[in-house]
Each structure stands twice: as C-alpha cells, then as structure tokens.
Scaffold this motif. Sequence first.
Motif, PDB file in Angstrom:
ATOM      1  N   VAL A 181       1.960   1.907  -3.469  1.00  0.00           N
ATOM      2  CA  VAL A 181       0.873   2.476  -4.275  1.00  0.00           C
ATOM      3  C   VAL A 181       0.758   3.971  -3.998  1.00  0.00           C
ATOM      4  O   VAL A 181       0.613   4.775  -4.923  1.00  0.00           O
ATOM      5  N   VAL A 182       0.839   4.358  -2.726  1.00  0.00           N
ATOM      6  CA  VAL A 182       0.777   5.780  -2.370  1.00  0.00           C
ATOM      7  C   VAL A 182       1.938   6.528  -3.014  1.00  0.00           C
ATOM      8  O   VAL A 182       1.757   7.622  -3.568  1.00  0.00           O
ATOM      9  N   PHE A 183       3.126   5.949  -2.980  1.00  0.00           N
ATOM     10  CA  PHE A 183       4.288   6.575  -3.606  1.00  0.00           C
ATOM     11  C   PHE A 183       4.062   6.750  -5.106  1.00  0.00           C
ATOM     12  O   PHE A 183       4.387   7.791  -5.678  1.00  0.00           O
TER      13      PHE A 183
ATOM     14  N   THR B 282       7.246   0.861  -9.803  1.00  0.00           N
ATOM     15  CA  THR B 282       6.726   0.962  -8.442  1.00  0.00           C
ATOM     16  C   THR B 282       5.437   0.169  -8.303  1.00  0.00           C
ATOM     17  O   THR B 282       5.233  -0.549  -7.313  1.00  0.00           O
TER      18      THR B 282
ATOM     19  N   VAL C  60       1.201   7.060  -6.647  1.00  0.00           N
ATOM     20  CA  VAL C  60       0.196   8.119  -6.839  1.00  0.00           C
ATOM     21  C   VAL C  60       0.845   9.494  -6.672  1.00  0.00           C
ATOM     22  O   VAL C  60       0.561  10.422  -7.444  1.00  0.00           O
ATOM     23  N   ILE C  61       1.730   9.632  -5.703  1.00  0.00           N
ATOM     24  CA  ILE C  61       2.437  10.909  -5.518  1.00  0.00           C
ATOM     25  C   ILE C  61       3.284  11.219  -6.746  1.00  0.00           C
ATOM     26  O   ILE C  61       3.317  12.354  -7.225  1.00  0.00           O
TER      27      ILE C  61
ATOM     28  N   ALA D  41       0.826  -1.206   0.000  1.00  0.00           N
ATOM     29  CA  ALA D  41       0.000   0.000   0.000  1.00  0.00           C
ATOM     30  C   ALA D  41       0.862   1.258   0.000  1.00  0.00           C
ATOM     31  O   ALA D  41       0.541   2.244  -0.675  1.00  0.00           O
ATOM     32  N   ALA D  42       1.976   1.224   0.734  1.00  0.00           N
ATOM     33  CA  ALA D  42       2.888   2.373   0.751  1.00  0.00           C
ATOM     34  C   ALA D  42       3.461   2.619  -0.643  1.00  0.00           C
ATOM     35  O   ALA D  42       3.608   3.777  -1.067  1.00  0.00           O
TER      36      ALA D  42
END
Length: 133
Positions: free
Chosen positions: A22-24, A50, A26-27, A19-20
Amino acid sequence: MRAPGLALAAAAVLAAEGAALVVFAVIELAGLASGDAASLPTALALIVLTLIGAAALFAFALGTRAGRSWARSGGVVVQVLGVALALASLTVQPISWPFTLALGLPGLLGFALLISSARREGERSEQEHPAAD
C-alpha cells in the motif's frame, strides 16, 4: 477460537507485507501526480495491480489468522515468489542490498512461519480426530 501463536505471527508478516505494498502504491500515486510517469496507462496499471496484491496479502493474513488452509497456501506462494525475486536481484549489478534484504528476509520468515503453522494445525487436527487403523 483463538489462533495459535505461529498463525498470528504468520498473519502479522503477511499484513506487514500488504501494508508495504500500500505504501509503495501511494508513492507511485504521488509520482504520478507530480508528472513523473512516462506513460499514464502503465503507471495506473502498476498502481492498480499493486493494490490488488496488497488486498490479496491482507486476505491471506485474515485467513491465516482464522486457520484457513487456502490462506496459508496463498501466503506460501507469495513468500516463495518474494524470495525468488530477492535471489534474482543478486544478479543485477550493483546489487541493491536494501531491496534484496527487505524482500528476502520477510519472505523467508513468512515462509517458515506459514509452514510451521500448517504443520502445527495438522498435528492438532490429528490429536483431535485420530485416524482409525
């Protein structure tokens, strides 16, 4: 079959790391949309790689939850790489403690849980199928 507690905890760590990532991604995608990327092909490659890493972590989490040894093995490799990267970040001045701790602590926890889960699974298998001496 219900997964043992250690396997569930290890799967949770792997899923949180996925999940981290995925957040990276998206950023990075937001940065790409705002025009912050110096090179479009490089930025796209980083995002794709990623997301591939996140997919692998989610697959390892599901496999670990199901008691698959290939998933634990893959998870161990990812944790070792994470800890190695965290240790390598200590050589960069100034040291980015948030990065080092955010990568190293989950890596150590995940490694310990995966190894413990594998040992417990081995003990359980031995009890169910004792070897003939």
